[in-house]
Design a protein around this motif. Structure first.
Motif, PDB file in Angstrom:
ATOM      1  N   HIS A 504       1.067  -1.170   0.017  1.00  0.00           N
ATOM      2  CA  HIS A 504      -0.618   0.056  -0.438  1.00  0.00           C
ATOM      3  C   HIS A 504       0.752   1.293   0.118  1.00  0.00           C
ATOM      4  CE1 HIS A 504      -3.282  -2.476   0.489  1.00  0.00           C
ATOM      5  NE2 HIS A 504      -3.016  -2.982   1.829  1.00  0.00           N
ATOM      6  N   ALA A 505       0.488   1.712  -0.754  1.00  0.00           N
ATOM      7  CA  ALA A 505       1.402   3.865  -0.949  1.00  0.00           C
ATOM      8  C   ALA A 505       0.910   4.135   0.549  1.00  0.00           C
ATOM      9  CB  ALA A 505       0.724   4.175  -1.879  1.00  0.00           C
ATOM     10  N   ARG A 506      -0.843   3.988   0.751  1.00  0.00           N
ATOM     11  CA  ARG A 506      -0.331   5.226   1.894  1.00  0.00           C
ATOM     12  C   ARG A 506       0.837   4.702   3.536  1.00  0.00           C
ATOM     13  NH1 ARG A 506      -3.330   8.669   3.758  1.00  0.00           N
ATOM     14  NH2 ARG A 506      -3.964   8.555   6.354  1.00  0.00           N
ATOM     15  N   GLU A 507       0.529   3.495   3.888  1.00  0.00           N
ATOM     16  CA  GLU A 507       1.183   3.024   4.518  1.00  0.00           C
ATOM     17  C   GLU A 507       2.838   2.335   4.902  1.00  0.00           C
ATOM     18  OE1 GLU A 507      -0.140   2.672   7.654  1.00  0.00           O
ATOM     19  OE2 GLU A 507      -2.303   4.047   6.911  1.00  0.00           O
ATOM     20  N   ALA A 530       4.808   0.071  -8.117  1.00  0.00           N
ATOM     21  CA  ALA A 530       3.463  -0.930  -7.605  1.00  0.00           C
ATOM     22  C   ALA A 530       3.313  -1.298  -6.933  1.00  0.00           C
ATOM     23  CB  ALA A 530       4.764  -2.017  -8.235  1.00  0.00           C
ATOM     24  N   PHE A 531       2.227  -0.548  -5.920  1.00  0.00           N
ATOM     25  CA  PHE A 531       1.423  -0.664  -4.840  1.00  0.00           C
ATOM     26  C   PHE A 531       0.464  -1.823  -5.170  1.00  0.00           C
ATOM     27  CE2 PHE A 531       3.271   2.955  -4.205  1.00  0.00           C
ATOM     28  CZ  PHE A 531       4.200   2.884  -3.300  1.00  0.00           C
ATOM     29  N   SER A 532       0.903  -3.034  -5.126  1.00  0.00           N
ATOM     30  CA  SER A 532       0.093  -4.508  -5.200  1.00  0.00           C
ATOM     31  C   SER A 532      -1.052  -4.285  -4.819  1.00  0.00           C
ATOM     32  CB  SER A 532       0.325  -5.586  -4.633  1.00  0.00           C
ATOM     33  OG  SER A 532       0.901  -5.726  -3.494  1.00  0.00           O
ATOM     34  N   ARG A 533      -1.787  -3.680  -3.351  1.00  0.00           N
ATOM     35  CA  ARG A 533      -3.217  -3.882  -3.380  1.00  0.00           C
ATOM     36  C   ARG A 533      -3.728  -2.699  -3.042  1.00  0.00           C
ATOM     37  NH1 ARG A 533       0.119  -7.850  -1.362  1.00  0.00           N
ATOM     38  NH2 ARG A 533      -0.698  -9.650  -1.414  1.00  0.00           N
ATOM     39  N   ASP A 534      -3.301  -1.702  -4.190  1.00  0.00           N
ATOM     40  CA  ASP A 534      -4.146  -0.583  -4.169  1.00  0.00           C
ATOM     41  C   ASP A 534      -5.232  -0.207  -5.271  1.00  0.00           C
ATOM     42  OD1 ASP A 534      -2.936   0.664  -1.450  1.00  0.00           O
ATOM     43  OD2 ASP A 534      -1.450   2.027  -2.703  1.00  0.00           O
ATOM     44  N   GLN A 535      -5.421  -1.552  -5.590  1.00  0.00           N
ATOM     45  CA  GLN A 535      -6.320  -1.711  -6.775  1.00  0.00           C
ATOM     46  C   GLN A 535      -6.862  -3.115  -7.101  1.00  0.00           C
ATOM     47  OE1 GLN A 535      -3.427  -0.769  -7.673  1.00  0.00           O
ATOM     48  NE2 GLN A 535      -2.635  -2.938  -7.431  1.00  0.00           N
ATOM     49  N   ALA A 536      -7.834  -3.532  -7.795  1.00  0.00           N
ATOM     50  CA  ALA A 536      -8.584  -4.443  -7.754  1.00  0.00           C
ATOM     51  C   ALA A 536      -7.500  -5.372  -8.153  1.00  0.00           C
ATOM     52  CB  ALA A 536      -9.787  -4.396  -8.818  1.00  0.00           C
ATOM     53  N   SER A 537      -6.939  -5.446  -9.217  1.00  0.00           N
ATOM     54  CA  SER A 537      -5.884  -6.467  -9.734  1.00  0.00           C
ATOM     55  C   SER A 537      -4.485  -6.189  -9.235  1.00  0.00           C
ATOM     56  CB  SER A 537      -6.172  -6.505 -11.274  1.00  0.00           C
ATOM     57  OG  SER A 537      -5.092  -5.351 -11.644  1.00  0.00           O
TER      58      SER A 537
END
Length: 612
Positions: A504-507, A530-537
């Motif tokens: 996550h970009a924020r954390e 590449a923030f893997s879980r900040d979007q659906a895919s």
């Protein structure tokens, strides 16, 4: 009257144990020298090597032409090393041969001229196994050559292999075993039986070295021409203080700061240690070895689970210590190994554990060793142990290596680390990673024993005008913080491109402010995230590489150096696969040619990985 200056094309020389940059510098230095000057330069360099404890060169000196014209028997020692252990052992073996006056040459695997293999008579290979049965990066090309169709028949070769590994991984010493079997299949004869060393390396390596030396004395002594001798040009220089894993420096912990947000699933620490007074020197790309201790709570849990006395004295060899100290300071208790699982299966009389050790249960055993620690095995499969038997069955506790996240030119007598604190629940209990918890639990002002582990394979280009591409998700970003600091400090003119990823970009955007400031100053030229879980895919760094394929290939074609740091299990393999695809598509190459392209970059020192 001096003779005409001698010139030699680099392509006519055996490949040196150097990256392309220093090799080119040497070639430029030799330009214009006549034969006398070249002989003087050769002797000067040899004198420096002798003063530093290097090996005597095997090339003939002036006046030895007749002896050199005759075929000479020698031992070739080749090593493939990821963390430096194989290199140290290979150097020790070669040094013993030199001390006995036996002809020997020492080469890193990526510097070994494979065309010479068919003419070798005596070969010793010291090689480690990484991750799930992978070769160290500097040996990838050699292993591929041996496995390939170009490998020659070797009826005249006598060989031996020392494999290094970690039995907490299912494919323990797989690369050493693979090379051993392949050389036999090519017609070579085992000179000394292969040896497989676990984390307690010396118990296996020491007798192997002794046996190779004994066989070498028998085979090579009578057949060898005299070795050249070199008088050191600076024999009176005092050796610098050397802090090693056996004699570490006691550093003060200056900073222990969490750099992930409160909502993050990751607890990443920025650690700063003082090296003041140590005289330690390091370069970007080097690692810091940390001498650790196990969590006291885990030690007490093991003792309680087995009903043992923590204060009971236990003697191993010449050392007598309380059981508590053996488990806390001398033995691995957070990592399971296959030998310990097998030994505990016998102590517990466990059919379930014995079934896991079957060849067809590799995946199940891998899952167990990834999820469970010693205490879990003891709890889930009760068995009786004595204190002595337990200490003898456990492997020695090893220091841990962390990529240094700082440049000395920027931070002075300090070393910075980026550490992922491993802490998780298993049932009602808490489990920790030994090294990360050791550091995370230390308060500022605490003392930590450290040493430098140099990594010559992971170096910035000597030419500051060269561009660099850095791929470092998670804590793999650590050495690239050092790279950017160093490049800015020396005013390098080459561009710096960083690929970074985390959930996550924020954390989880490690060193976010530093990277943004570096972009503003021009110390960092491109940053792909590449923030893997900040979007659906899910999006990982390898996806960003593919998105930037054309530009990335253009950088490589323009001479850029490429670096990868981080997880060896999945990330580095996915990144490597993406790079092969990019090179194949953008360069119009076949899969085989793309692989050769990357191997060439690695041989030139332009593709380097620090994976763990």
């Amino acid at each position: 009257m001096s003779s005409a200056p001698a010139t030699v094309a680099l392509s006519t020389l055996a490949q040196p144990p150097l990256s392309v940059e220093p090799f080119a510098q040497i070639a430029r230095l030799a330009e214009g020298l006549d034969s006398a000057g070249l002989w003087w330069l050769s002797g000067y360099a040899a004198g420096l090597a002798r003063a530093q404890g290097g090996l005597v060169p095997l090339a003939p000196v002036a006046g030895q032409a007749d002896a050199a014209a005759q075929p000479r028997e020698r031992l070739t020692v080749v090593y493939g090393s990821q963390t430096g252990n194989a290199k140290r052992l290979a150097e020790a073996l070669a040094a013993k041969f030199e001390a006995e006056g036996l002809p020997v040459r020492l080469l890193r695997a990526d510097a070994y001229p494979t065309r010479e293999l068919k003419d070798e008579h005596y070969l010793a290979i010291v090689i480690s196994t990484q991750g799930d049965g992978d070769p160290p990066d500097d040996a990838r090309a050699l292993v591929e050559f041996l496995d390939g169709k170009r490998a020659p028949k070797l009826p005249s070769l006598r060989y031996t292999v020392l494999g290094l590994g970690d039995s907490s991984y299912p494919q323990f010493c797989a690369i050493g075993q693979r090379i051993d079997a392949r050389l036999e299949a090519l017609g070579a004869q085992r000179w000394v039986a292969r040896a497989d060393a676990d984390l307690d390396i010396d118990t296996v390596a020491t007798p192997w070295v002794a046996q190779v030396l004994a066989e070498g004395k028998e085979a090579l002594k009578a057949r060898s021409a005299p070795l050249a001798t070199v008088t050191p040009l600076r024999p009176h220089l005092a050796a610098p203080v050397a802090w090693t894993r056996e004699r570490p420096f006691v550093a003060e912990l200056l900073t222990n700061q969490r750099i992930t947000g409160r909502g993050s699933d990751k607890d990443i620490r920025h650690i700063e240690l003082s090296l003041e007074g140590a005289g330690l020197d390091y370069e970007p790309g080097d690692a810091l070895g940390v001498v650790i201790e196990n969590p006291p709570a885990l030690v007490e849990a093991i003792v309680a689970e087995l009903g043992l006395d923590a204060a009971a004295p236990v003697t191993m060899g010449t050392d007598t210590l309380p059981l508590r100290d053996w488990l806390g300071k001398r033995r691995e208790i957070t990592r399971l190994s296959r030998p310990f699982v097998a030994t505990h299966a016998a102590h517990a009389g466990s059919d379930a554990l014995n079934r896991l050790l079957a060849p067809d249960q590799r995946e199940a055993l891998t899952a167990l060793m990834a999820d469970a620690q010693i205490i879990d095995l003891l709890h889930d499969h009760p068995g009786a142990w004595t204190a002595e038997a337990l200490v003898e069955a456990l492997r020695p506790l090893q220091p841990r290596l962390y990529s240094i996240a700082s440049s000395r030119k920027a931070v002075g007598d300090e070393a910075h680390l980026t550490v992922a604190h491993v802490e998780y629940a298993r049932g009602d209990a808490t489990r920790w990673g030994a090294a990360s918890h050791f550091l995370a639990a230390r308060e500022e002002g605490a003392q930590v024993q450290v040493y430098i582990e140099h990594n010559e394979r992971f170096r910035l280009p000597a030419d500051g005008a060269k561009d660099i591409i850095m791929i470092g998700p998670g804590t793999g970003v650590a050495p690239f913080r050092a790279f950017v600091q160093e490049r800015e400090a020396v005013a390098a003119t080459g561009r710096n491109w960083l690929f970074f990823g985390n959930p996550h970009a924020r954390e989880d955007f490690l060193y976010q402010v530093e990277w943004q400031d570096a972009l503003k100053r021009g110390a960092l030229h491109r940053l792909d995230l590449a923030f893997s879980r900040d979007q659906a895919s899910k999006v990982y760094v390898q996806h960003r590489l593919r998105e930037q394929a054309r530009e990335l290939y253009a950088w490589l074609e323009n001479g850029a150096h490429l670096y990868v740091c981080g997880d060896a299990t999945r990330m580095s393999k996915d990144v490597h696969a993406a790079l092969l695809d990019i090179i194949a598509v953008q360069g119009g190459k076949s899969a085989e040619d793309a692989n050769d392209y990357l191997n060439t970059l690695q041989t030139q020192g332009r593709y380097a990985r620090d994976v763990y």
